[in-house]
Structures are given as C-alpha cells and as structure tokens.
Design a protein around this motif. Structure first.
Motif, mmCIF file in Angstrom:
data_model
loop_
_atom_site.group_PDB
_atom_site.id
_atom_site.type_symbol
_atom_site.label_atom_id
_atom_site.label_comp_id
_atom_site.label_asym_id
_atom_site.label_seq_id
_atom_site.Cartn_x
_atom_site.Cartn_y
_atom_site.Cartn_z
ATOM 1 N N MET A 145 49.799 20.135 10.609
ATOM 2 C CA MET A 145 49.478 19.105 11.613
ATOM 3 C C MET A 145 48.026 19.847 12.387
ATOM 4 N N ALA A 146 48.380 20.882 12.696
ATOM 5 C CA ALA A 146 47.442 21.720 13.481
ATOM 6 C C ALA A 146 46.151 21.922 12.672
ATOM 7 N N VAL A 147 46.474 22.425 11.539
ATOM 8 C CA VAL A 147 45.180 22.595 10.662
ATOM 9 C C VAL A 147 44.716 21.242 10.131
ATOM 10 N N GLU A 150 42.291 20.355 13.366
ATOM 11 C CA GLU A 150 41.360 21.384 13.566
ATOM 12 C C GLU A 150 40.307 20.789 12.723
ATOM 13 N N PHE A 151 40.570 20.452 11.397
ATOM 14 C CA PHE A 151 39.622 20.451 10.168
ATOM 15 C C PHE A 151 38.905 18.949 10.629
ATOM 16 N N LEU A 155 35.088 18.173 11.360
ATOM 17 C CA LEU A 155 34.173 17.272 10.507
ATOM 18 C C LEU A 155 33.532 16.196 11.752
ATOM 19 N N VAL A 156 34.321 15.874 12.839
ATOM 20 C CA VAL A 156 33.566 15.087 13.724
ATOM 21 C C VAL A 156 32.463 15.753 14.289
#
Length: 172
Positions: A145-147, A150-151, A155-156
């Motif tokens: 979930m953390a990955v 973060e991903f 992207l945002v």
C-alpha cells in the motif's frame, strides 16, 4: 507470494515475466478508463452531467462532515466560475437534486444541500464504487500500500508540474 505477474503466455518458460513500467502504466490506464465508465453510468443513472455529479459529491461530503456549502465554496471546489456555478445550481435545483436554504449566519447568504432522494441515489452509487475499491485495496500488504501511495503521489506531482508548465524530467 511473488510480485511477478505473467503478462503473456508466449515463451512461458523462457522469457522474463517481470512486470515492466509499461505494464504498470497500461494497468493504470485500464483502471482510469473503467473508473470513467463507472462515473458516466452513475451520471446517467442520476440524469446529470459531470460537474453536477462532482457538485453533489461536494455537498454530500460537506453534510457528512457537518460543514455547509454556498455557491462560492462550490465554485472554488469545482474550479469553475461564479456564472457557471450559478447555472449549475439552477439546473440542479430545477431537476430536484439540490435545495437552497437561507444561511442562518448571513441573512443574504444561501446554503446549498443535496435533496434527500438525490443524496440517497448519489450516495448509493458512490458508496458502492468506494466499497468495492476498498475491498480490493484491503487485500494488499501494508508495505505494498505504501508503494502504491508513493507511486500515485509521484504521478500526481508529474501531472501537476506539467499543468504548471514545468517539466522536471528533462533536467540536464
């Protein structure tokens, strides 16, 4: 459990089956397409447009949080002009999705609320989508979930930087 996913059956025993960046972006595109289609179906079932659905979501979220919303707040949240907001609210009032109420703290002010029927219909559709997404997400390990967070946050930032006219990916 492995993080590798088969992306093709060709060369099953011989080719590298690791997920690539392109696979991730393609999966993200498929998700965005599916989500857009679900939102379109929700708008169609309510008989409203995209901004109207977003407006209902703002009003419903505000009610759940114990906040009030006036036209100015709605315009800011939707990032549309005051004139567009006025026309949108007029359409939503005429269609029975929104009601205007006097603001108890400002005798000239007007508070906007989603009507009971509209709120129930919109909440049902939104909550069904949210519940299904949450169900899928809860199966992820905390580290995964953390990955993902973060991903997606990165992207945002990329999209926001491009919208702001800057491109940090081409530094020399």
């Amino acid at each position: 459990m492995t993080s590798e996913v088969m992306t093709s059956t060709a060369g099953y025993w011989y080719e590298d089956s690791a997920v690539t960046a392109v696979d991730v972006l393609n999966a993200l595109r498929r998700y965005r397409s599916a989500e857009s289609a679900a939102q379109r179906r929700a708008r169609e079932s309510l008989g409203i447009g995209e901004n109207a659905l977003l407006a209902l979501r703002v009003l419903i979220d505000a009610e759940h949080d114990g906040r009030t919303v006036n036209a100015k707040v709605l315009a800011e949240r939707l990032q549309i002009t005051a004139a567009s907001t006025s026309a949108l609210v007029d359409r939503l009032v005429r269609s029975g999705h929104v009601e205007r109420h006097p603001d108890p703290n400002d005798r000239r002010g007007v508070i906007l609320t989603a009507t009971g029927t509209s709120m129930r219909d919109a909440v049902r559709v939104i909550e069904e989508l949210d519940a299904r997404a949450l169900e899928v997400t809860e199966h992820l390990r905390t580290d995964d979930m953390a990955v993902v967070v973060e991903f997606l946050d990165e992207l945002v930032r990329v999209v926001d930087d491009l919208d702001a006219g800057t491109d940090h990916t081409r530094r020399a």
